[in-house]
Design a protein around this motif. Structure first.
Motif, PDB file in Angstrom:
ATOM      1  N   ASP A 114      51.007  67.346  26.403  1.00  0.00           N
ATOM      2  CA  ASP A 114      50.366  67.374  25.191  1.00  0.00           C
ATOM      3  C   ASP A 114      50.518  65.890  24.516  1.00  0.00           C
ATOM      4  O   ASP A 114      51.549  65.265  24.769  1.00  0.00           O
ATOM      5  CB  ASP A 114      51.042  68.303  24.115  1.00  0.00           C
ATOM      6  CG  ASP A 114      50.649  69.769  24.685  1.00  0.00           C
ATOM      7  OD1 ASP A 114      49.747  70.117  25.230  1.00  0.00           O
ATOM      8  OD2 ASP A 114      51.842  70.329  24.718  1.00  0.00           O
TER       9      ASP A 114
ATOM     10  N   ARG B  14      55.995  69.548  18.317  1.00  0.00           N
ATOM     11  CA  ARG B  14      56.345  70.428  19.674  1.00  0.00           C
ATOM     12  C   ARG B  14      55.419  69.703  20.890  1.00  0.00           C
ATOM     13  O   ARG B  14      54.067  69.193  20.469  1.00  0.00           O
ATOM     14  CB  ARG B  14      55.876  71.853  19.357  1.00  0.00           C
ATOM     15  CG  ARG B  14      56.497  72.602  18.469  1.00  0.00           C
ATOM     16  CD  ARG B  14      56.149  74.255  18.366  1.00  0.00           C
ATOM     17  NE  ARG B  14      56.493  74.860  19.691  1.00  0.00           N
ATOM     18  CZ  ARG B  14      55.951  75.750  20.092  1.00  0.00           C
ATOM     19  NH1 ARG B  14      54.803  76.345  19.843  1.00  0.00           N
ATOM     20  NH2 ARG B  14      56.555  76.446  21.157  1.00  0.00           N
ATOM     21  N   ARG B  15      55.858  69.565  21.988  1.00  0.00           N
ATOM     22  CA  ARG B  15      55.155  69.334  22.987  1.00  0.00           C
ATOM     23  C   ARG B  15      55.250  69.865  24.262  1.00  0.00           C
ATOM     24  O   ARG B  15      56.538  70.458  24.437  1.00  0.00           O
ATOM     25  CB  ARG B  15      55.502  67.713  23.368  1.00  0.00           C
ATOM     26  CG  ARG B  15      55.411  66.652  22.213  1.00  0.00           C
ATOM     27  CD  ARG B  15      53.698  66.277  22.103  1.00  0.00           C
ATOM     28  NE  ARG B  15      53.526  65.298  21.158  1.00  0.00           N
ATOM     29  CZ  ARG B  15      53.539  65.198  19.750  1.00  0.00           C
ATOM     30  NH1 ARG B  15      53.619  66.339  19.202  1.00  0.00           N
ATOM     31  NH2 ARG B  15      53.135  64.138  19.074  1.00  0.00           N
ATOM     32  N   ARG B  16      54.689  69.844  25.266  1.00  0.00           N
ATOM     33  CA  ARG B  16      54.538  70.645  26.399  1.00  0.00           C
ATOM     34  C   ARG B  16      54.907  69.817  27.575  1.00  0.00           C
ATOM     35  O   ARG B  16      54.306  68.438  27.465  1.00  0.00           O
ATOM     36  CB  ARG B  16      53.590  71.294  26.732  1.00  0.00           C
ATOM     37  CG  ARG B  16      53.426  72.647  26.003  1.00  0.00           C
ATOM     38  CD  ARG B  16      52.300  73.493  26.599  1.00  0.00           C
ATOM     39  NE  ARG B  16      51.285  72.546  26.447  1.00  0.00           N
ATOM     40  CZ  ARG B  16      49.760  73.239  27.030  1.00  0.00           C
ATOM     41  NH1 ARG B  16      49.795  74.081  27.817  1.00  0.00           N
ATOM     42  NH2 ARG B  16      48.672  72.523  26.667  1.00  0.00           N
TER      43      ARG B  16
ATOM     44  N   GLU C 139      62.713  74.980  25.629  1.00  0.00           N
ATOM     45  CA  GLU C 139      62.500  76.058  25.866  1.00  0.00           C
ATOM     46  C   GLU C 139      63.157  76.520  26.952  1.00  0.00           C
ATOM     47  O   GLU C 139      63.740  77.858  26.910  1.00  0.00           O
ATOM     48  CB  GLU C 139      61.131  76.479  26.227  1.00  0.00           C
ATOM     49  CG  GLU C 139      60.576  77.984  26.491  1.00  0.00           C
ATOM     50  CD  GLU C 139      59.070  78.107  26.784  1.00  0.00           C
ATOM     51  OE1 GLU C 139      58.566  79.112  27.018  1.00  0.00           O
ATOM     52  OE2 GLU C 139      58.486  76.961  27.129  1.00  0.00           O
TER      53      GLU C 139
ATOM     54  N   THR D 135      55.923  74.605  33.123  1.00  0.00           N
ATOM     55  CA  THR D 135      55.586  73.948  31.906  1.00  0.00           C
ATOM     56  C   THR D 135      56.762  74.632  30.890  1.00  0.00           C
ATOM     57  O   THR D 135      56.938  75.696  30.736  1.00  0.00           O
ATOM     58  CB  THR D 135      54.230  74.321  31.349  1.00  0.00           C
ATOM     59  OG1 THR D 135      53.131  73.897  32.443  1.00  0.00           O
ATOM     60  CG2 THR D 135      53.960  73.636  30.221  1.00  0.00           C
TER      61      THR D 135
ATOM     62  N   TRP E  27      58.034  74.029  26.952  1.00  0.00           N
ATOM     63  CA  TRP E  27      57.743  73.715  25.457  1.00  0.00           C
ATOM     64  C   TRP E  27      59.148  72.925  24.780  1.00  0.00           C
ATOM     65  O   TRP E  27      60.236  73.139  25.350  1.00  0.00           O
ATOM     66  CB  TRP E  27      57.489  74.815  24.503  1.00  0.00           C
ATOM     67  CG  TRP E  27      56.195  75.142  24.493  1.00  0.00           C
ATOM     68  CD1 TRP E  27      55.884  76.328  24.984  1.00  0.00           C
ATOM     69  CD2 TRP E  27      54.959  74.495  23.647  1.00  0.00           C
ATOM     70  NE1 TRP E  27      54.424  76.563  24.761  1.00  0.00           N
ATOM     71  CE2 TRP E  27      53.932  75.389  23.897  1.00  0.00           C
ATOM     72  CE3 TRP E  27      55.070  73.429  22.987  1.00  0.00           C
ATOM     73  CZ2 TRP E  27      52.810  75.025  23.462  1.00  0.00           C
ATOM     74  CZ3 TRP E  27      53.815  73.003  22.550  1.00  0.00           C
ATOM     75  CH2 TRP E  27      52.647  73.758  22.699  1.00  0.00           C
TER      76      TRP E  27
ATOM     77  N   GLU F  42      60.512  71.347  21.288  1.00  0.00           N
ATOM     78  CA  GLU F  42      60.620  71.031  19.764  1.00  0.00           C
ATOM     79  C   GLU F  42      61.566  70.144  19.422  1.00  0.00           C
ATOM     80  O   GLU F  42      62.647  70.037  20.077  1.00  0.00           O
ATOM     81  CB  GLU F  42      60.835  72.481  19.416  1.00  0.00           C
ATOM     82  CG  GLU F  42      59.987  73.565  19.540  1.00  0.00           C
ATOM     83  CD  GLU F  42      60.283  74.909  18.964  1.00  0.00           C
ATOM     84  OE1 GLU F  42      61.435  74.839  18.139  1.00  0.00           O
ATOM     85  OE2 GLU F  42      59.690  75.750  18.938  1.00  0.00           O
TER      86      GLU F  42
END
Length: 323
Positions: free
Chosen positions: A38, A64-66, A111, A124, A126, A128
């Protein structure tokens, strides 16, 4: 979450037994890849934001990014995920050893901290980043690492570790994002001791964010009217208020003489250009050696002249005495 996100698919990171940023195998069966999925829609034209986590937020806000992690090895591996500290010094973007943290890493939540991946499997995750209310203002640096470290064999003295990382450039403070800008100074040419022509410029970061510079160099109006290039240019990461050289090595077959150099550098959405006449000549050591040879010739010539003058004076005195 601050702003909308744009999905990207550019592979970045490092695969090596030490922190690096070019994909590389640490051993025959130890390799991992990581990439950012992202990027903010507001930065869709910024190529750096497709490779690194780059943003500006206020204290107490969250982004937030993946990230996508791939097991590039031939066997199943457990991949560990963790944030670690980084900094921007005179030598560029530098990684802290191991899992050493800083203020930024305390804001990062993943995550998953571990993944078990089959060969060529991708997962994938996440990420934060929640900035503390009392966060220090300015730009903060870090890395999110994906690491493969097989169980250590006590009989082996060398323990292989492979890790790949995504950089974080996070600006914190009230109001808008600090401006990014730079200027190019001191464009010069030379020929190194190994005979390779080199063009160097100094880049001064005049903005409030770190820069990752890339660009092109072209040469024209050289000896006999010839042109050369374009040549790729890459400099180290330059922190706010700092300067760093941007050096380009050229084809050794380029002839000596005067050239017109045009240099274009960019970092994100900021592009600057400069041009000027430069000279590519013999190595500095050779020029110094030539100078010493000329000095020796002048010294010998002076001694010969003094000796000749002394001989003539002696002969004149002998003739006067005979008379």
């Amino acid at each position: 979450m601050a702003g909308l996100l744009l999905a990207v698919s550019l592979l970045v990171g490092s695969v090596a037994p030490v922190a690096a940023e070019e994909p590389r195998r640490a051993s025959d069966d130890l390799s991992v890849g990581i990439r950012l999925v992202d990027a903010p829609v507001s930065r869709r034209e910024d190529n750096r934001a497709h490779r690194y986590i780059i943003d500006h937020i206020k204290p107490a806000e969250q982004i937030r990014r993946r990230i996508a992690v791939t097991n590039l090895s031939d066997t199943r591996h457990r991949v560990r995920l963790y944030p670690a500290a980084a900094a921007v010094h005179k030598d560029g973007f530098t990684f802290a050893p191991g899992r050493r943290g800083n203020e930024l890493t305390r804001w990062v939540t993943l995550e998953h901290s571990e993944l078990v991946l089959e060969p060529d499997e991708t997962a994938t995750v996440w990420t934060e980043i929640t900035v503390a209310k009392d966060a220090t203002g300015g730009e903060h640096y870090g890395v999110i690492w994906a690491e493969i470290s097989p169980k250590r064999d006590p009989s082996q003295q060398v323990h292989h570790v492979a890790r790949a990382g995504v950089r974080i450039y996070l600006s914190v403070g009230p109001g808008g994002e600090p401006r990014s800008d730079f200027r190019i100074e001191d464009l010069t040419g030379a020929r190194a001791k190994n005979g390779v022509p080199v063009v160097t410029a100094r880049v001064k970061n005049t903005g409030g964010r770190a820069l990752d510079l890339t660009g092109k160099l072209t040469l024209s109006h050289g000896p006999g009217g010839v042109s050369a290039g374009p040549f790729n240019v890459q400099a180290v990461t330059v922190g706010p208020g700092r300067s760093a050289p941007a050096t380009t090595s050229l084809d050794p077959r380029l002839p000596d003489g005067a050239w017109t150099a045009q240099l274009t550098l960019a970092s994100g959405l900021v592009t600057r250009e400069t041009s000027g006449r430069i000279s590519i000549g013999t190595p500095q050591s050779a020029r110094r050696g030539g100078g010493n040879s000329r000095m020796a010739m002048v010294t010998v010539g002076s001694l010969v002249s003094v000796a000749a003058t002394a001989v003539l004076a002696y002969a004149y005195r002998r003739r006067s005495h005979s008379r």
